[in-house]
Scaffold this motif. Structure first.
Motif, mmCIF file in Angstrom:
data_model
loop_
_atom_site.group_PDB
_atom_site.id
_atom_site.type_symbol
_atom_site.label_atom_id
_atom_site.label_comp_id
_atom_site.label_asym_id
_atom_site.label_seq_id
_atom_site.Cartn_x
_atom_site.Cartn_y
_atom_site.Cartn_z
ATOM 1 N N ARG A 223 0.797 -1.226 0.000
ATOM 2 C CA ARG A 223 0.000 0.000 0.000
ATOM 3 C C ARG A 223 0.828 1.273 0.000
ATOM 4 O O ARG A 223 0.432 2.285 -0.586
ATOM 5 C CB ARG A 223 -0.964 -0.018 1.193
ATOM 6 C CG ARG A 223 -2.110 -1.008 1.046
ATOM 7 C CD ARG A 223 -2.875 -1.173 2.341
ATOM 8 N NE ARG A 223 -2.058 -1.845 3.347
ATOM 9 C CZ ARG A 223 -2.467 -2.090 4.593
ATOM 10 N NH1 ARG A 223 -3.659 -1.681 4.992
ATOM 11 N NH2 ARG A 223 -1.680 -2.734 5.443
ATOM 12 N N ILE A 224 1.979 1.240 0.651
ATOM 13 C CA ILE A 224 2.801 2.447 0.695
ATOM 14 C C ILE A 224 3.306 2.806 -0.698
ATOM 15 O O ILE A 224 3.232 3.958 -1.141
ATOM 16 C CB ILE A 224 3.976 2.258 1.674
ATOM 17 C CG1 ILE A 224 3.446 2.167 3.111
ATOM 18 C CG2 ILE A 224 4.985 3.396 1.537
ATOM 19 C CD1 ILE A 224 4.508 1.900 4.141
ATOM 20 N N PHE A 225 3.787 1.819 -1.427
ATOM 21 C CA PHE A 225 4.301 2.091 -2.766
ATOM 22 C C PHE A 225 3.177 2.385 -3.754
ATOM 23 O O PHE A 225 3.361 3.170 -4.690
ATOM 24 C CB PHE A 225 5.146 0.914 -3.245
ATOM 25 C CG PHE A 225 6.382 0.703 -2.422
ATOM 26 C CD1 PHE A 225 7.177 1.769 -2.046
ATOM 27 C CD2 PHE A 225 6.753 -0.563 -2.006
ATOM 28 C CE1 PHE A 225 8.316 1.598 -1.284
ATOM 29 C CE2 PHE A 225 7.894 -0.753 -1.239
ATOM 30 C CZ PHE A 225 8.681 0.323 -0.877
ATOM 31 N N ALA A 226 2.021 1.773 -3.542
ATOM 32 C CA ALA A 226 0.869 2.075 -4.407
ATOM 33 C C ALA A 226 0.440 3.529 -4.224
ATOM 34 O O ALA A 226 0.148 4.237 -5.197
ATOM 35 C CB ALA A 226 -0.285 1.131 -4.091
ATOM 36 N N LEU A 231 0.651 9.349 -5.997
ATOM 37 C CA LEU A 231 1.024 10.732 -5.705
ATOM 38 C C LEU A 231 2.243 11.184 -6.514
ATOM 39 O O LEU A 231 2.815 12.234 -6.228
ATOM 40 C CB LEU A 231 1.306 10.888 -4.211
ATOM 41 C CG LEU A 231 0.121 10.661 -3.270
ATOM 42 C CD1 LEU A 231 0.565 10.652 -1.812
ATOM 43 C CD2 LEU A 231 -0.950 11.728 -3.489
ATOM 44 N N GLN A 232 2.627 10.371 -7.492
ATOM 45 C CA GLN A 232 3.761 10.684 -8.365
ATOM 46 C C GLN A 232 5.053 10.855 -7.571
ATOM 47 O O GLN A 232 5.862 11.751 -7.828
ATOM 48 C CB GLN A 232 3.462 11.939 -9.198
ATOM 49 C CG GLN A 232 2.263 11.780 -10.118
ATOM 50 C CD GLN A 232 2.006 12.997 -10.978
ATOM 51 O OE1 GLN A 232 2.599 14.050 -10.783
ATOM 52 N NE2 GLN A 232 1.124 12.852 -11.966
ATOM 53 N N MET A 233 5.263 9.934 -6.630
ATOM 54 C CA MET A 233 6.461 9.958 -5.788
ATOM 55 C C MET A 233 7.388 8.779 -6.089
ATOM 56 O O MET A 233 8.290 8.486 -5.300
ATOM 57 C CB MET A 233 6.060 9.951 -4.310
ATOM 58 C CG MET A 233 5.253 11.160 -3.875
ATOM 59 S SD MET A 233 4.645 11.023 -2.177
ATOM 60 C CE MET A 233 6.170 11.044 -1.233
ATOM 61 N N MET A 234 7.160 8.111 -7.216
ATOM 62 C CA MET A 234 8.023 6.996 -7.602
ATOM 63 C C MET A 234 8.871 7.358 -8.819
ATOM 64 O O MET A 234 9.283 6.495 -9.595
ATOM 65 C CB MET A 234 7.176 5.746 -7.892
ATOM 66 C CG MET A 234 6.391 5.229 -6.699
ATOM 67 S SD MET A 234 7.454 4.634 -5.358
ATOM 68 C CE MET A 234 8.012 3.076 -6.029
ATOM 69 N N THR A 235 9.142 8.624 -8.974
ATOM 70 C CA THR A 235 9.945 9.100 -10.096
ATOM 71 C C THR A 235 11.423 9.100 -9.702
ATOM 72 O O THR A 235 11.794 8.770 -8.576
ATOM 73 C CB THR A 235 9.516 10.513 -10.496
ATOM 74 O OG1 THR A 235 9.817 11.413 -9.417
ATOM 75 C CG2 THR A 235 8.008 10.569 -10.782
#
Length: 257
Positions: A223-226, A231-235
């Motif tokens: 859930r944290i990574f999802a 929130l576009q925080m995996m860039t």
């Protein structure tokens, strides 16, 4: 565990007919669902081989702690009443704290295969045996990576229980050994929802750092990574580290898919 059982056989005045070992863990959990059939298979293998315990029956008495320290304590007392020579488990560090106190006071060996809380030590609990590394080891590695890349600010996301708090405290100690850094701690409720994760990540954006260390319990839904992806925080502007809970996800969940 075989050493504990064998030692019991040697010091006894009479050869026992059977030997009981208690097992206290959470059945319906990522680790528990893998551990239960593994222990049942091991129990069967031991009893099928007369060379191991010389035809003494080996019995595992399993109790479900249900990730609850109070319930785990009750289950520990129940298995001890059945004259067990040792207890296996629990995997939860919070439950392990309670059960370790009981095992220590009654001098019953407690063998935990998953409780990684650094504050669970043989010095405090002489009858506690850990078969996995303490979180202090992986926090040392995390701090070394942060130091190697020269990051000055870090955000730690963790579950708000003994496992999470003490693991992150160990990380803070390791960071302090290297050099002064800004270290932000963002706790999640023990039974957090997706909305809790989204709110926490939005809060973290206001702090500034983009280096995250995630120390939570195994989460099948990630859930944290999802939420971070939403929130576009995996860039490439963000750095994410996960402790060994992610290993348990890949080891026990992805392998079944």
């Amino acid at each position: 565990m075989i050493w504990v059982v064998s030692r019991t056989c040697l010091v006894g005045c009479k050869k026992p007919v059977s030997i009981n070992v208690g097992v206290v863990f959470t059945f319906d959990s990522v680790i528990g669902r893998a551990a239960k059939p593994a222990m049942e298979a091991a129990n069967s293998d031991i009893n099928e081989s007369p060379a191991i315990l010389n035809e003494i029956d080996f019995n595992l008495i399993m109790k479900d702690a249900n990730c609850n320290a109070f319930l785990g304590s009750i289950e520990a007392y129940q298995v001890i009443e059945q004259e067990v020579v040792a207890i296996i488990g629990p995997q939860s560090s919070s439950v392990a704290h309670m059960v370790s106190s009981i095992a220590n006071s009654l001098q019953v060996p407690l063998v935990s295969y998953a409780a990684t809380d650094p504050s669970l030590s043989a010095r405090q609990f002489p009858f506690f045996v850990r078969t996995v590394q303490s979180d202090s080891n992986q926090m040392n590695v995390m701090a070394s990576l942060v130091d190697f890349y020269g990051w000055k600010e870090v955000i730690a996301i963790y579950v708000d229980d003994d496992y999470g708090r003490n693991g992150i405290a160990a990380l803070n100690d390791e960071l302090d050994k290297r050099m002064a850094k800004s270290f932000y701690r963002l706790p999640l409720p023990l039974h957090f929802m997706q909305s809790d994760v989204v709110a926490l990540l939005k809060e973290s954006k206001l702090l500034g750092p983009r280096v995250y260390i995630v120390h939570v319990n195994p989460d099948p839904q990630l859930r944290i990574f999802a939420a971070a992806e939403m929130l576009q925080m995996m860039t490439s502007d963000y750095v994410w580290f996960a402790t060994d809970w992610l290993f348990y996800y890949h080891r026990f969940i992805r392998s079944d898919e």
